[in-house]
Structure formats: C-alpha cells, structure tokens
Design a protein around this motif. Structure first.
Motif, PDB file in Angstrom:
ATOM      1  N   MET A 100      -5.396   2.788   6.647  1.00  0.00           N
ATOM      2  CA  MET A 100      -4.825   3.775   5.732  1.00  0.00           C
ATOM      3  C   MET A 100      -3.487   3.308   5.183  1.00  0.00           C
ATOM      4  O   MET A 100      -3.206   3.449   3.977  1.00  0.00           O
ATOM      5  CB  MET A 100      -4.654   5.120   6.437  1.00  0.00           C
ATOM      6  CG  MET A 100      -4.151   6.225   5.521  1.00  0.00           C
ATOM      7  SD  MET A 100      -3.956   7.824   6.366  1.00  0.00           S
ATOM      8  CE  MET A 100      -5.674   8.248   6.654  1.00  0.00           C
ATOM      9  N   ALA A 101      -2.637   2.737   6.039  1.00  0.00           N
ATOM     10  CA  ALA A 101      -1.339   2.255   5.579  1.00  0.00           C
ATOM     11  C   ALA A 101      -1.505   1.151   4.541  1.00  0.00           C
ATOM     12  O   ALA A 101      -0.782   1.108   3.539  1.00  0.00           O
ATOM     13  CB  ALA A 101      -0.525   1.746   6.770  1.00  0.00           C
ATOM     14  N   ARG A 102      -2.486   0.279   4.763  1.00  0.00           N
ATOM     15  CA  ARG A 102      -2.722  -0.813   3.801  1.00  0.00           C
ATOM     16  C   ARG A 102      -3.201  -0.253   2.467  1.00  0.00           C
ATOM     17  O   ARG A 102      -2.763  -0.718   1.407  1.00  0.00           O
ATOM     18  CB  ARG A 102      -3.755  -1.766   4.367  1.00  0.00           C
ATOM     19  CG  ARG A 102      -4.033  -2.947   3.457  1.00  0.00           C
ATOM     20  CD  ARG A 102      -5.077  -3.869   4.048  1.00  0.00           C
ATOM     21  NE  ARG A 102      -5.385  -4.970   3.143  1.00  0.00           N
ATOM     22  CZ  ARG A 102      -6.345  -5.859   3.354  1.00  0.00           C
ATOM     23  NH1 ARG A 102      -7.095  -5.777   4.450  1.00  0.00           N
ATOM     24  NH2 ARG A 102      -6.567  -6.835   2.490  1.00  0.00           N
ATOM     25  N   GLN A 103      -4.086   0.754   2.501  1.00  0.00           N
ATOM     26  CA  GLN A 103      -4.582   1.344   1.259  1.00  0.00           C
ATOM     27  C   GLN A 103      -3.450   1.972   0.455  1.00  0.00           C
ATOM     28  O   GLN A 103      -3.430   1.907  -0.772  1.00  0.00           O
ATOM     29  CB  GLN A 103      -5.637   2.408   1.573  1.00  0.00           C
ATOM     30  CG  GLN A 103      -6.971   1.843   2.029  1.00  0.00           C
ATOM     31  CD  GLN A 103      -7.984   2.947   2.303  1.00  0.00           C
ATOM     32  OE1 GLN A 103      -7.653   4.136   2.305  1.00  0.00           O
ATOM     33  NE2 GLN A 103      -9.228   2.562   2.547  1.00  0.00           N
ATOM     34  N   ILE A 104      -2.501   2.586   1.162  1.00  0.00           N
ATOM     35  CA  ILE A 104      -1.423   3.299   0.468  1.00  0.00           C
ATOM     36  C   ILE A 104      -0.372   2.332  -0.068  1.00  0.00           C
ATOM     37  O   ILE A 104      -0.053   2.329  -1.261  1.00  0.00           O
ATOM     38  CB  ILE A 104      -0.754   4.315   1.422  1.00  0.00           C
ATOM     39  CG1 ILE A 104      -1.741   5.418   1.771  1.00  0.00           C
ATOM     40  CG2 ILE A 104       0.494   4.906   0.777  1.00  0.00           C
ATOM     41  CD1 ILE A 104      -1.229   6.362   2.823  1.00  0.00           C
ATOM     42  N   PHE A 105       0.143   1.494   0.798  1.00  0.00           N
ATOM     43  CA  PHE A 105       1.323   0.714   0.445  1.00  0.00           C
ATOM     44  C   PHE A 105       1.011  -0.620  -0.222  1.00  0.00           C
ATOM     45  O   PHE A 105       1.919  -1.303  -0.675  1.00  0.00           O
ATOM     46  CB  PHE A 105       2.172   0.496   1.692  1.00  0.00           C
ATOM     47  CG  PHE A 105       2.676   1.772   2.285  1.00  0.00           C
ATOM     48  CD1 PHE A 105       3.610   2.542   1.614  1.00  0.00           C
ATOM     49  CD2 PHE A 105       2.188   2.236   3.506  1.00  0.00           C
ATOM     50  CE1 PHE A 105       4.077   3.735   2.161  1.00  0.00           C
ATOM     51  CE2 PHE A 105       2.635   3.424   4.049  1.00  0.00           C
ATOM     52  CZ  PHE A 105       3.584   4.179   3.368  1.00  0.00           C
ATOM     53  N   SER A 106      -0.278  -0.991  -0.291  1.00  0.00           N
ATOM     54  CA  SER A 106      -0.615  -2.220  -1.007  1.00  0.00           C
ATOM     55  C   SER A 106      -0.725  -1.990  -2.504  1.00  0.00           C
ATOM     56  O   SER A 106      -0.754  -2.923  -3.288  1.00  0.00           O
ATOM     57  CB  SER A 106      -1.939  -2.795  -0.491  1.00  0.00           C
ATOM     58  OG  SER A 106      -3.005  -1.893  -0.747  1.00  0.00           O
ATOM     59  N   SER A 107      -0.779  -0.715  -2.902  1.00  0.00           N
ATOM     60  CA  SER A 107      -0.884  -0.388  -4.321  1.00  0.00           C
ATOM     61  C   SER A 107       0.508  -0.191  -4.910  1.00  0.00           C
ATOM     62  O   SER A 107       1.277   0.650  -4.454  1.00  0.00           O
ATOM     63  CB  SER A 107      -1.723   0.886  -4.503  1.00  0.00           C
ATOM     64  OG  SER A 107      -1.718   1.273  -5.856  1.00  0.00           O
ATOM     65  N   THR A 108       0.824  -0.962  -5.927  1.00  0.00           N
ATOM     66  CA  THR A 108       2.142  -0.846  -6.578  1.00  0.00           C
ATOM     67  C   THR A 108       2.212   0.393  -7.455  1.00  0.00           C
ATOM     68  O   THR A 108       3.286   0.785  -7.887  1.00  0.00           O
ATOM     69  CB  THR A 108       2.406  -2.088  -7.443  1.00  0.00           C
ATOM     70  OG1 THR A 108       1.330  -2.240  -8.386  1.00  0.00           O
ATOM     71  CG2 THR A 108       2.498  -3.339  -6.584  1.00  0.00           C
ATOM     72  N   ARG A 109       1.043   1.024  -7.702  1.00  0.00           N
ATOM     73  CA  ARG A 109       1.052   2.209  -8.568  1.00  0.00           C
ATOM     74  C   ARG A 109       1.482   3.465  -7.820  1.00  0.00           C
ATOM     75  O   ARG A 109       1.772   4.480  -8.425  1.00  0.00           O
ATOM     76  CB  ARG A 109      -0.351   2.435  -9.148  1.00  0.00           C
ATOM     77  CG  ARG A 109      -0.833   1.309 -10.051  1.00  0.00           C
ATOM     78  CD  ARG A 109      -2.116   1.709 -10.758  1.00  0.00           C
ATOM     79  NE  ARG A 109      -3.177   2.049  -9.819  1.00  0.00           N
ATOM     80  CZ  ARG A 109      -4.001   1.148  -9.286  1.00  0.00           C
ATOM     81  NH1 ARG A 109      -3.871  -0.144  -9.596  1.00  0.00           N
ATOM     82  NH2 ARG A 109      -4.957   1.520  -8.456  1.00  0.00           N
ATOM     83  N   ILE A 110       1.488   3.415  -6.483  1.00  0.00           N
ATOM     84  CA  ILE A 110       1.820   4.598  -5.697  1.00  0.00           C
ATOM     85  C   ILE A 110       3.284   4.508  -5.255  1.00  0.00           C
ATOM     86  O   ILE A 110       3.634   3.705  -4.400  1.00  0.00           O
ATOM     87  CB  ILE A 110       0.898   4.715  -4.470  1.00  0.00           C
ATOM     88  CG1 ILE A 110      -0.565   4.821  -4.930  1.00  0.00           C
ATOM     89  CG2 ILE A 110       1.277   5.923  -3.624  1.00  0.00           C
ATOM     90  CD1 ILE A 110      -1.552   4.897  -3.792  1.00  0.00           C
TER      91      ILE A 110
ATOM     92  N   ALA B 182       1.325  12.942   5.800  1.00  0.00           N
ATOM     93  CA  ALA B 182       1.430  13.828   6.958  1.00  0.00           C
ATOM     94  C   ALA B 182       0.894  13.157   8.217  1.00  0.00           C
ATOM     95  O   ALA B 182       1.521  13.205   9.283  1.00  0.00           O
ATOM     96  CB  ALA B 182       0.665  15.132   6.692  1.00  0.00           C
ATOM     97  N   MET B 183      -0.271  12.509   8.113  1.00  0.00           N
ATOM     98  CA  MET B 183      -0.872  11.879   9.288  1.00  0.00           C
ATOM     99  C   MET B 183      -0.064  10.668   9.751  1.00  0.00           C
ATOM    100  O   MET B 183       0.104  10.442  10.956  1.00  0.00           O
ATOM    101  CB  MET B 183      -2.311  11.472   8.990  1.00  0.00           C
ATOM    102  CG  MET B 183      -3.256  12.646   8.872  1.00  0.00           C
ATOM    103  SD  MET B 183      -3.246  13.652  10.393  1.00  0.00           S
ATOM    104  CE  MET B 183      -3.853  15.220   9.762  1.00  0.00           C
ATOM    105  N   ILE B 184       0.446   9.894   8.802  1.00  0.00           N
ATOM    106  CA  ILE B 184       1.257   8.731   9.174  1.00  0.00           C
ATOM    107  C   ILE B 184       2.553   9.186   9.849  1.00  0.00           C
ATOM    108  O   ILE B 184       2.968   8.629  10.881  1.00  0.00           O
ATOM    109  CB  ILE B 184       1.562   7.871   7.926  1.00  0.00           C
ATOM    110  CG1 ILE B 184       0.287   7.137   7.486  1.00  0.00           C
ATOM    111  CG2 ILE B 184       2.681   6.870   8.211  1.00  0.00           C
ATOM    112  CD1 ILE B 184       0.440   6.355   6.203  1.00  0.00           C
ATOM    113  N   PHE B 185       3.199  10.217   9.293  1.00  0.00           N
ATOM    114  CA  PHE B 185       4.421  10.738   9.908  1.00  0.00           C
ATOM    115  C   PHE B 185       4.135  11.273  11.309  1.00  0.00           C
ATOM    116  O   PHE B 185       4.888  11.000  12.261  1.00  0.00           O
ATOM    117  CB  PHE B 185       5.013  11.845   9.033  1.00  0.00           C
ATOM    118  CG  PHE B 185       6.257  12.471   9.620  1.00  0.00           C
ATOM    119  CD1 PHE B 185       7.490  11.863   9.475  1.00  0.00           C
ATOM    120  CD2 PHE B 185       6.181  13.660  10.328  1.00  0.00           C
ATOM    121  CE1 PHE B 185       8.635  12.436  10.019  1.00  0.00           C
ATOM    122  CE2 PHE B 185       7.317  14.240  10.874  1.00  0.00           C
ATOM    123  CZ  PHE B 185       8.546  13.628  10.722  1.00  0.00           C
ATOM    124  N   LEU B 186       3.060  12.046  11.461  1.00  0.00           N
ATOM    125  CA  LEU B 186       2.689  12.574  12.769  1.00  0.00           C
ATOM    126  C   LEU B 186       2.447  11.450  13.765  1.00  0.00           C
ATOM    127  O   LEU B 186       2.918  11.488  14.904  1.00  0.00           O
ATOM    128  CB  LEU B 186       1.423  13.432  12.641  1.00  0.00           C
ATOM    129  CG  LEU B 186       1.582  14.945  12.515  1.00  0.00           C
ATOM    130  CD1 LEU B 186       0.227  15.594  12.301  1.00  0.00           C
ATOM    131  CD2 LEU B 186       2.257  15.527  13.737  1.00  0.00           C
TER     132      LEU B 186
END
Length: 411
Positions: A188-198, A207-211
């Motif tokens: 999940m972290a790779r999907q989120i932070f590998s995209s420069t558009r986000i 929420a899940m990553i913070f938890l």
C-alpha cells in the motif's frame, strides 16, 4: 445487581459479535473482498481474543466505535463520524484520546485538500467529549502527580521492549498475520508514494498507515502506563493490511483461479494454526495447570448452592492462580471483592474503599486473633455484602463445602 451485570454482559457480547462486521465495513473501502478477508482475520487475531476472554467489554466497545468512526469518515458522513468519535471517548480512557489523535490527523489532511465539510465531525464529537472531559483532566492530573494507579504501579519511564517480549507480542497478534500485514503495508505504501501525482494520500490509506505506524511504534517503544493497549489497537490495521496483502495476491493469480484459491487456503490454514488453535492450546494449559480442579469444584458447588449474587472473599490466593478471586467469582456466579483484571483507570473512591476493606478483612483473618476482632470483621462483611469465604481453612463462619484444597464458608 444481578440484572445490571447481565445487562453489561449482553452489551459486551453484542460488541464482540459486532467486531468482525465493523472490520468488514472499515476495510471494504479498499474492496469488498478485502473487507471479507479482514473480517475473517479479525476472528483469528489472538490478541483480540485475549481482550474478549478477559471480559474487557469497554475496550471492545471503544474499538467498535473507532471502526464505525473510520467507516463513516471514509464515506464522508461526517456528523455520524463525529458522534462515534465522541462515544469512543466515553468508552475507554486510552482508545478514546487516541481516536481523537487519529481524527485530528485525518482532519488536517482533509483541510489540505480544502475539504471543509470534514469540519462537521468536530462539533458533535466535542460536545460528547465534554461529558467526560472533567474525568480526563482528573486522570491526567493524577498521572502527572504520580497518584494514578497505572503511574504508581508501572512508572512513567518508556523504553524499548526486548526480543523475548517482542516474540511474545508477535504470538499474541498471530505470527501469520504479522508477516502478511508487513507485506500489505509495504504494497500500500508503494502504491501511494510511488505516484508523483498524489500530493496527499487518500484518507482510508492514510488512516490505516497512521494507525499501523503509531501503534507499532508505541508497542515497540513501550510507555508502561499504557500496558498493552497500543498492542490491542495494532490489531485493527494488522487485519486490514493482512487482508489487503491476500487480496492483492489473489488478484495476481487471475490467470489461474485454482492457484488463487490454493493460496487463500494456505493463508487461512496458517492464520488458524497460529490463531485460534494456538489460543485454545494456551487456555487449555491454563485450564489444566492454572486453577486447581478442587477450587473449580468448590466454585461450581456454590453456583448451584446459591443462585443469588452476594460478594465472595478468596483468602490464600497464592495457592491458586493470579487474580483467582475474579476467576472464582465467574465460576461461582458471585461478585468478587476485588474485580481488578488490569489497572486502567483512576479508581473512584467507593471502589478504593472496598479494596481497603478487603485488605482489612484479610489482615484480620490472617492475624491469628479473629475472636478478638470478630465484631470488626462482621461489620466489614455486612458493609460489603460478603456472604462466602474461600480459604484453605475455615477461619470464620460454617463450612458448606470442603475438599483437599479449599473450604467454602458461609458467613
């Protein structure tokens, strides 16, 4: 009192049964299949079963309300989310404030997106919190002054846990789920932070990553008055990330459904072996080697002998299992003088007075001068409603049951 206890138990059982459903709702924002798998994994999470077996129903209720808060917040139903957040603060002294911390993080990121509608969650949650705010202030003041029970018993010094403790915690969480959750977290972290558009992560993922990160950090860097509450909260993102990993693994085997189902069967098997099967084995060991059969027989006798619910006093607890008065009370259907399972709250004066009375009773019974202080002892029994005493020797009253280890005396 009996009706009140039954009512509390019914609410507790309802909260326990609702937990998998609420896990499904919170996790289904990623996909319906992730939600279904997460609900199943929540049943195999050993740590949650520990909370259930110990009857810590307020904590289960608070975890349910936290899941409801997340579900409504993910669905942009902010007023309902705020109500659930406020109710969580009334349910548990640790999970409530942590829920507000999570909500503050989500709100900050939503405001960065200019999602002003999220502010609708603030007012209802704050209005409900006001009901308990004075209590939280008292607990905080007592914690800082060293008078809070947790502060006095566990100290204020945080520190890293050792390898043996880490191994124990992994066992409590379910080793199979720990491995799967790490995989799911990385995916999940790779999907989120590998995209420069986000520039800002989506709310459910955030929420899940913070938890996951915060509860894991406070579990490893342990703040002693928290006991194992951060470990308990870690169960929530643990099952969601585990389900997320399995869902993604199944999706990658779409070219052959047989492999996908075989992979799911492996995950199911491992989670059951390390989860419920291991838990049953542990509690079988406690059942077999913990409390002597003679004590259980005495408690069962009293349960059949008297269907009312007076208080009991257990003397010579060192002969049985730790917290034996509580366990004997459960088996006998009576009310213990000392109902402490774990030290979580700043106890109200009436409860602390009862614990003091219990200490006085034990001091008199073990003093060797019962006859000289019989009136004081009888007054304490009447004041607290004690009708039966469990002891190796009948020091007071008349024997109604005895065996080689314990006598039950009616006072």
């Amino acid at each position: 009192v009996k009706d009140l206890i039954v009512s509390v138990k019914l609410v507790g059982y309802a909260a326990v049964l609702a937990f998998p459903l609420l896990v499904f709702l919170a996790a289904s924002v990623f996909s319906r299949r992730t939600g279904i798998i997460a609900a199943f994994f929540s049943v195999t999470a050993v740590n949650f079963a520990h909370v259930y077996f110990l009857g810590e129903f307020p904590q289960v209720l608070a975890m349910d309300l936290l899941l409801l808060f997340l579900y409504f917040y993910f669905k942009a139903r902010y007023v309902a989310a705020g109500i659930c957040l406020g109710l969580a603060s009334l349910s548990h002294v640790f999970i409530g404030p942590f829920s507000f911390l999570l909500a503050a993080v989500l709100l900050i990121f939503d405001l960065r997106r200019k999602n002003v509608a999220a502010l609708k969650a603030v007012l209802p949650s704050f209005l409900i919190l006001l009901l308990w705010l004075p209590r939280y202030i008292v607990i905080a003041a007592n914690a800082l002054s060293g008078k809070w029970h947790n502060t006095a018993n566990y100290g204020l010094s945080p520190g890293l846990i050792g390898f043996s403790t880490a191994a124990e915690y992994i066992g409590r969480l379910n080793p199979a789920l720990v491995v799967l959750s790490l995989v799911g977290f990385l995916v999940m972290a790779r999907q989120i932070f590998s995209s420069t558009r986000i520039s800002v992560p989506p709310v459910p993922q955030l929420a899940m990553i913070f938890l996951f990160v915060t509860t894991a950090l406070f579990t490893v860097y342990h703040y002693t008055p928290f006991q194992l509450k951060m470990l308990d909260l870690l169960t929530l993102p643990l099952v969601v990330f585990s389900a997320f990993a399995v869902d993604r693994a199944i999706s990658s085997f779409r070219w052959d459904v047989k492999y996908a189902y075989a992979l799911l069967a492996v995950f199911v098997g491992f989670s059951f072996v390390f989860g419920p099967v291991g838990l049953v084995g542990k509690y079988y060991a406690v059942e077999r080697f913990g409390m002597p059969a003679e004590v259980k027989d005495a408690a069962a006798f009293l349960n059949a002998y008297d269907h009312n619910m007076p208080r009991i006093l257990v003397v010579d607890e060192y002969r049985f299992l730790g917290k034996s008065e509580l366990m004997v009370s459960q088996l006998s259907g009576k009310i213990p003088m000392d109902a402490v399972i774990s030290d979580l709250e700043y106890y109200p004066p009436p409860y602390r007075e009862r614990l003091s009375d219990r200490a006085d009773m034990l001091e008199i019974l073990k003093s060797g001068n019962i006859s000289g202080r019989s009136q004081d002892l009888a007054a304490l029994f009447r004041k607290n409603g004690v009708a039966y005493v469990f002891s190796a020797e009948c020091l007071v009253g008349s024997v109604i049951f005895e065996n080689s280890k314990v006598k039950v005396c009616r006072v």
